[in-house]
Design a protein around this motif. Structure first.
Motif, short mmCIF file in Angstrom:
data_model
loop_
_atom_site.label_atom_id
_atom_site.label_comp_id
_atom_site.label_asym_id
_atom_site.label_seq_id
_atom_site.Cartn_x
_atom_site.Cartn_y
_atom_site.Cartn_z
N ASN A 106 0.83 -1.22 0.00
CA ASN A 106 0.00 0.00 0.00
C ASN A 106 0.85 1.25 0.00
O ASN A 106 1.86 1.31 0.70
N ILE A 107 0.42 2.24 -0.74
CA ILE A 107 1.00 3.56 -0.57
C ILE A 107 0.24 4.21 0.59
O ILE A 107 -0.97 4.40 0.51
N ARG A 108 0.95 4.46 1.68
CA ARG A 108 0.29 4.94 2.89
C ARG A 108 0.28 6.46 2.99
O ARG A 108 -0.63 7.06 3.53
N VAL A 110 1.92 10.30 1.05
CA VAL A 110 2.78 11.02 0.10
C VAL A 110 3.18 12.34 0.76
O VAL A 110 2.43 12.89 1.55
N LEU A 112 4.27 16.16 -0.10
CA LEU A 112 4.28 17.13 -1.19
C LEU A 112 5.01 18.37 -0.73
O LEU A 112 4.88 18.78 0.41
N LYS B 2 0.72 29.88 5.54
CA LYS B 2 1.71 30.86 5.06
C LYS B 2 2.23 31.75 6.19
O LYS B 2 3.35 32.20 6.17
N THR B 7 6.95 26.99 9.91
CA THR B 7 6.95 26.16 8.70
C THR B 7 7.72 26.87 7.59
O THR B 7 7.22 27.84 7.03
N PRO B 8 8.95 26.42 7.32
CA PRO B 8 9.70 27.10 6.28
C PRO B 8 9.07 26.88 4.92
O PRO B 8 8.45 25.84 4.69
N ARG B 9 9.24 27.82 4.05
CA ARG B 9 8.69 27.68 2.71
C ARG B 9 9.32 26.50 1.99
O ARG B 9 10.52 26.27 2.12
N GLY B 10 8.52 25.80 1.27
CA GLY B 10 9.07 24.70 0.48
C GLY B 10 9.24 23.41 1.27
O GLY B 10 9.74 22.44 0.75
N SER B 11 8.80 23.39 2.53
CA SER B 11 8.94 22.14 3.28
C SER B 11 7.89 21.14 2.82
O SER B 11 6.84 21.51 2.31
N ALA B 12 8.17 19.87 3.02
CA ALA B 12 7.26 18.85 2.52
C ALA B 12 6.15 18.59 3.53
O ALA B 12 6.40 18.52 4.73
N GLN B 13 4.95 18.47 3.03
CA GLN B 13 3.80 18.18 3.87
C GLN B 13 3.35 16.75 3.62
O GLN B 13 3.19 16.33 2.49
N GLY B 14 3.14 16.02 4.73
CA GLY B 14 2.68 14.65 4.58
C GLY B 14 1.18 14.58 4.36
O GLY B 14 0.42 15.30 5.01
N HIS B 15 0.74 13.79 3.42
CA HIS B 15 -0.69 13.58 3.18
C HIS B 15 -0.97 12.09 3.28
O HIS B 15 -0.40 11.31 2.53
N ASP B 16 -1.82 11.73 4.23
CA ASP B 16 -2.14 10.32 4.37
C ASP B 16 -3.10 9.89 3.26
O ASP B 16 -4.13 10.52 3.06
N ILE B 17 -2.73 8.85 2.57
CA ILE B 17 -3.64 8.29 1.57
C ILE B 17 -3.57 6.78 1.71
O ILE B 17 -2.79 6.27 2.51
N SER B 18 -4.37 6.08 0.97
CA SER B 18 -4.26 4.63 1.01
C SER B 18 -4.53 4.09 -0.39
O SER B 18 -5.65 4.15 -0.88
N ILE B 19 -3.48 3.65 -1.02
CA ILE B 19 -3.65 3.06 -2.35
C ILE B 19 -3.14 1.63 -2.28
O ILE B 19 -1.94 1.39 -2.11
N ASN B 20 -4.04 0.69 -2.37
CA ASN B 20 -3.66 -0.72 -2.38
C ASN B 20 -3.30 -1.09 -3.82
O ASN B 20 -4.13 -1.06 -4.71
#
Lengths: 119, 239
Positions: A106-108, A110, A112, B2, B7-20
């Motif tokens: 699974n991709i848990r 990402v 960005l 903003k 939070t420095p500009r250009g930092s990565a933000q985590g987004h939880d998703i679920s792709i099986n």
């Protein structure tokens, strides 16, 4: 197993799931790999590098989280980790193949890059 | 965000998703399962290492049961149509799926063949799928089968269940083949059974020699019984 085709399907799945502007700032992917998925993390990393070459996703990092096989024992009503491929509860010795975790592919998550909106 | 100084500009933000990544396969496999149930067809997925005797077992089965059951075979291989040709000689429909280098069959490949009506499904009792010879990758791909049978030849060594646990974990039966060679090889049916049952305590174990016929009666009996159960189960769900 077939890490190259998995890497390809990761790109396809992400392109389906995310918007184009999100794909443009994709920095990192967290992939859950269960012990039973037959996917080898090192080969998966290599496959990811190979497949992303020339696609614009070369700089996207792949983080792999390994997940141990966890099985439910209905007698003890709790989960146990599988050692040496013995699907037998270490406490009560009852066999079980009710897999709770370990099959994941699974991709848990990402990550960005924050898009700085022009004000 | 903003205005947040931490939070420095250009930092990565985590987004939880679920792709099986296997979701697409499982979806198609469920479709195949439904289609087979509507048509009363028992679907059997045969898996093993290359050379364990999947095609030979099918040939011997067809010879024994072709007057009692309508059978057909889909054969997956990286190259050539040899296995399908071998089976067709026994007078039943067989179709080769050449995977062109892919190490396993996926549900989509089966679906396509069925969709193009490469195999006549009317009045069919059993459809066998002979998977690509490989004990690793086919284990992760549900093809919509009712029964998964893993073959292990006595010449392979009896340590396979622990080396390839996923395959034995996902199988309903382990068929030990080439048992006519047992006197010549250091293979213990008891040891392989013990190991297989430590991985999957519900796995059924049978032994057979497709060439000499030993164990074939029990296997054919098993198939006839499963076909009967399948038809009964479909009849119940239809009411």
């Amino acid at each position: 197993m077939h890490e190259i085709s998995i890497a390809r399907s990761m790109i396809r799945s992400l392109e389906d799931e995310l918007e184009a502007r999100q794909m443009n700032v994709l920095r990192e992917i967290v992939l859950e790999v269960g012990e039973l998925s037959c996917v080898e993390p090192i080969l998966m990393q290599n496959a990811w590098e190979a497949v992303t070459l020339g696609t614009g996703y070369e700089k996207v990092e792949l983080q792999i989280e390994k997940i141990r096989t966890e099985v439910y024992c209905s007698v003890c009503d709790k989960n146990f980790y599988v050692h040496q491929h013995r699907y037998v509860c270490p406490d009560c010795q009852t066999p079980s193949n009710q897999i709770i975790r370990g099959n994941e592919l699974n991709i848990r998550q990402v990550k960005l890059d924050e898009v700085v909106e022009s004000s | 965000m903003k205005n947040n100084p931490t939070t420095p500009r250009g930092s990565a933000q985590g987004h939880d998703i679920s792709i099986n990544l296997l979701k697409a396969n499982d979806f198609v496999a469920d479709g195949i399962r439904k289609q087979m149930s509507t048509k009363n067809i028992l679907l059997i997925n045969l898996v093993s290492s290359p050379g364990s005797g999947k095609t030979a077992l099918l040939e011997a089965t067809v010879q024994r049961l072709k007057d009692q059951l309508n059978m057909a075979v889909l054969v997956g291989d990286l190259e050539t149509e040899r296995d399908a040709d071998r089976i067709k000689k026994h007078g039943i429909p067989a179709l080769q799926i050449v995977t062109g280098g892919i190490c396993h069959l996926e549900a989509q490949m089966i679906h396509q063949v069925l969709d193009q009506q490469g195999i006549p499904l009317d009045n069919l009792d059993v459809l066998f799928i002979e998977n690509v010879g490989n004990l690793v990758c086919p284990s992760s791909f549900d093809l919509g089968e009712d029964i998964r049978v893993t073959l292990i030849a006595v010449t392979e060594g009896d340590d396979k269940p622990k080396k390839y646990p996923k395959m034995f974990l996902t199988s309903d039966m382990m068929m030990v083949t080439k048992v006519d060679l047992l006197p010549y090889v250091p293979f213990s049916v008891d040891a392989v059974t013990k190991d297989a049952r430590e991985v999957n305590h519900e796995i059924e174990v049978m032994t057979a020699s497709s060439l000499k016929g030993e164990g074939m009666d029990a296997w054919c009996e098993y198939l006839l019984q499963k076909v009967k159960e399948k038809k009964a189960e479909t009849a119940v769900t239809a009411h």
